[in-house]
Design a protein around this motif. Structure first.
Motif, PDB file in Angstrom:
ATOM      1  N   UNK A  44       2.505   2.585  -5.013  1.00 45.30           N
ATOM      2  CA  UNK A  44       3.129   3.417  -5.415  1.00 45.30           C
ATOM      3  C   UNK A  44       4.022   3.887  -4.339  1.00 45.30           C
ATOM      4  N   UNK A  45       4.627   5.049  -4.173  1.00 43.71           N
ATOM      5  CA  UNK A  45       6.022   5.035  -3.406  1.00 43.71           C
ATOM      6  C   UNK A  45       5.808   5.129  -1.668  1.00 43.71           C
ATOM      7  N   UNK A  46       4.702   5.422  -1.392  1.00 45.06           N
ATOM      8  CA  UNK A  46       4.563   5.294   0.477  1.00 45.06           C
ATOM      9  C   UNK A  46       4.868   3.465   1.245  1.00 45.06           C
ATOM     10  N   UNK A  47       5.428   3.523   1.886  1.00 45.46           N
ATOM     11  CA  UNK A  47       5.365   2.085   2.392  1.00 45.46           C
ATOM     12  C   UNK A  47       4.572   1.757   3.041  1.00 45.46           C
ATOM     13  N   UNK A  48       3.676   2.599   3.899  1.00 44.06           N
ATOM     14  CA  UNK A  48       2.685   1.713   4.242  1.00 44.06           C
ATOM     15  C   UNK A  48       2.887   2.346   5.697  1.00 44.06           C
ATOM     16  N   UNK A  49       1.780   1.520   6.426  1.00 44.36           N
ATOM     17  CA  UNK A  49       1.906   1.865   7.948  1.00 44.36           C
ATOM     18  C   UNK A  49       2.351   0.237   8.738  1.00 44.36           C
ATOM     19  N   UNK A  50       1.899  -0.149   7.600  1.00 43.21           N
ATOM     20  CA  UNK A  50       1.735  -1.479   8.172  1.00 43.21           C
ATOM     21  C   UNK A  50       1.487  -2.866   7.474  1.00 43.21           C
ATOM     22  N   UNK A  51       2.685  -3.111   6.528  1.00 46.09           N
ATOM     23  CA  UNK A  51       1.825  -4.421   5.428  1.00 46.09           C
ATOM     24  C   UNK A  51       3.516  -4.925   4.855  1.00 46.09           C
ATOM     25  N   UNK A  52       2.924  -5.919   3.678  1.00 44.03           N
ATOM     26  CA  UNK A  52       4.377  -7.078   3.430  1.00 44.03           C
ATOM     27  C   UNK A  52       4.904  -5.688   2.075  1.00 44.03           C
ATOM     28  N   UNK A  53       6.323  -6.190   2.107  1.00 39.06           N
ATOM     29  CA  UNK A  53       6.048  -5.623   0.652  1.00 39.06           C
ATOM     30  C   UNK A  53       6.481  -3.931   0.269  1.00 39.06           C
ATOM     31  N   UNK A  54       6.489  -3.685   1.850  1.00 42.54           N
ATOM     32  CA  UNK A  54       6.859  -1.483   1.878  1.00 42.54           C
ATOM     33  C   UNK A  54       8.165  -1.340   0.878  1.00 42.54           C
ATOM     34  N   UNK A  55       7.585  -0.114   0.023  1.00 42.46           N
ATOM     35  CA  UNK A  55       8.205   0.210  -1.436  1.00 42.46           C
ATOM     36  C   UNK A  55       9.584   1.340  -0.462  1.00 42.46           C
ATOM     37  N   UNK A  56      11.062   0.808  -0.608  1.00 44.41           N
ATOM     38  CA  UNK A  56      11.156   2.242   0.081  1.00 44.41           C
ATOM     39  C   UNK A  56      12.085   2.823  -1.754  1.00 44.41           C
ATOM     40  N   UNK A 127      17.266  -0.732   4.526  1.00 43.17           N
ATOM     41  CA  UNK A 127      15.240  -0.474   3.701  1.00 43.17           C
ATOM     42  C   UNK A 127      15.243   0.429   4.707  1.00 43.17           C
ATOM     43  N   UNK A 128      15.412   0.175   6.802  1.00 46.84           N
ATOM     44  CA  UNK A 128      15.418   1.029   7.567  1.00 46.84           C
ATOM     45  C   UNK A 128      15.740   2.757   7.087  1.00 46.84           C
ATOM     46  N   UNK A 129      17.067   2.818   6.561  1.00 46.74           N
ATOM     47  CA  UNK A 129      17.336   4.472   5.960  1.00 46.74           C
ATOM     48  C   UNK A 129      17.269   4.639   4.650  1.00 46.74           C
ATOM     49  N   UNK A 130      16.402   3.618   4.487  1.00 44.97           N
ATOM     50  CA  UNK A 130      15.845   4.495   3.412  1.00 44.97           C
ATOM     51  C   UNK A 130      14.092   4.983   3.282  1.00 44.97           C
ATOM     52  N   UNK A 131      13.382   4.763   4.410  1.00 46.86           N
ATOM     53  CA  UNK A 131      12.158   5.082   5.229  1.00 46.86           C
ATOM     54  C   UNK A 131      12.075   6.527   4.893  1.00 46.86           C
ATOM     55  N   UNK A 132      11.061   7.168   4.337  1.00 47.74           N
ATOM     56  CA  UNK A 132      11.011   8.644   4.052  1.00 47.74           C
ATOM     57  C   UNK A 132      11.322   9.230   5.701  1.00 47.74           C
ATOM     58  N   UNK A 133      12.022  10.559   5.516  1.00 50.17           N
ATOM     59  CA  UNK A 133      12.302  11.048   6.720  1.00 50.17           C
ATOM     60  C   UNK A 133      11.214  10.569   7.819  1.00 50.17           C
ATOM     61  N   UNK A 134       9.882  11.092   7.571  1.00 51.36           N
ATOM     62  CA  UNK A 134       9.009  11.551   8.640  1.00 51.36           C
ATOM     63  C   UNK A 134       8.329  10.043   9.164  1.00 51.36           C
ATOM     64  N   UNK A 135       8.880   8.937   8.493  1.00 51.27           N
ATOM     65  CA  UNK A 135       9.196   7.925   9.714  1.00 51.27           C
ATOM     66  C   UNK A 135       9.194   7.574  10.636  1.00 51.27           C
TER      67      UNK A 135
END
Length: 151
Positions: A44-56, A127-135
């Protein structure tokens, strides 16, 4: 796996197979350092917390439109972009993965290599700029040349 096993396995590995190698290399690197391995991706669209291939999803002006996948992401810690340079051991200025000599670089050098690593850094920064703001903004942006270097 210990650090000596990791070095023996990856030192001098021919490059150019980044997608096939980076997950295994980074998992083995974590094991060699006694760190936890990345977890399973949730999809889905959640990058997760510690994983490979985190979606942004890119959402800022100037970024390429669409979505992307962070090679390795740990929320609150880092964004990591992996590359695997195609330089052979003979082409590398120093083929040692972790050379303790302060005078010798631990990775290949030269304009082409520098460009590869700069471009990878720019990709990770996007990619860092594309992370959800709450991250929040990750304190580290890491570029890994599989089997050779971390910057």
């Amino acid at each position: 796996m210990n650090i000596d096993d990791l070095i023996s396995k990856w030192q001098g590995t021919a490059g150019g197979a980044e997608r096939a190698n980076y997950g295994l290399f980074l998992t083995e690197f974590c094991a060699a350092l006694g760190l936890p391995a990345p977890g399973a991706a949730t999809g889905g669209s959640d990058p997760g917390t510690y994983n490979f291939e985190a979606f942004v999803r890119h959402r800022f002006a100037g970024e390429p439109e669409g979505s992307g996948r962070i090679d390795l992401y740990k929320r609150g810690h880092f964004v990591l972009e992996a590359k695997q340079s195609r330089l052979t051991v003979a082409q590398a200025s120093n083929p040692e993965l972790f050379d303790a000599s302060p005078a010798a670089p631990a990775a290949p050098s030269g304009a082409k290599y520098d460009r590869l690593m700069r471009d990878a850094f720019a990709q990770a920064e996007a990619y860092a700029r594309a992370l959800p703001a709450l991250h929040g903004w990750p304190p580290f942006i890491i570029v890994c040349d599989v089997g050779r270097a971390f910057e």
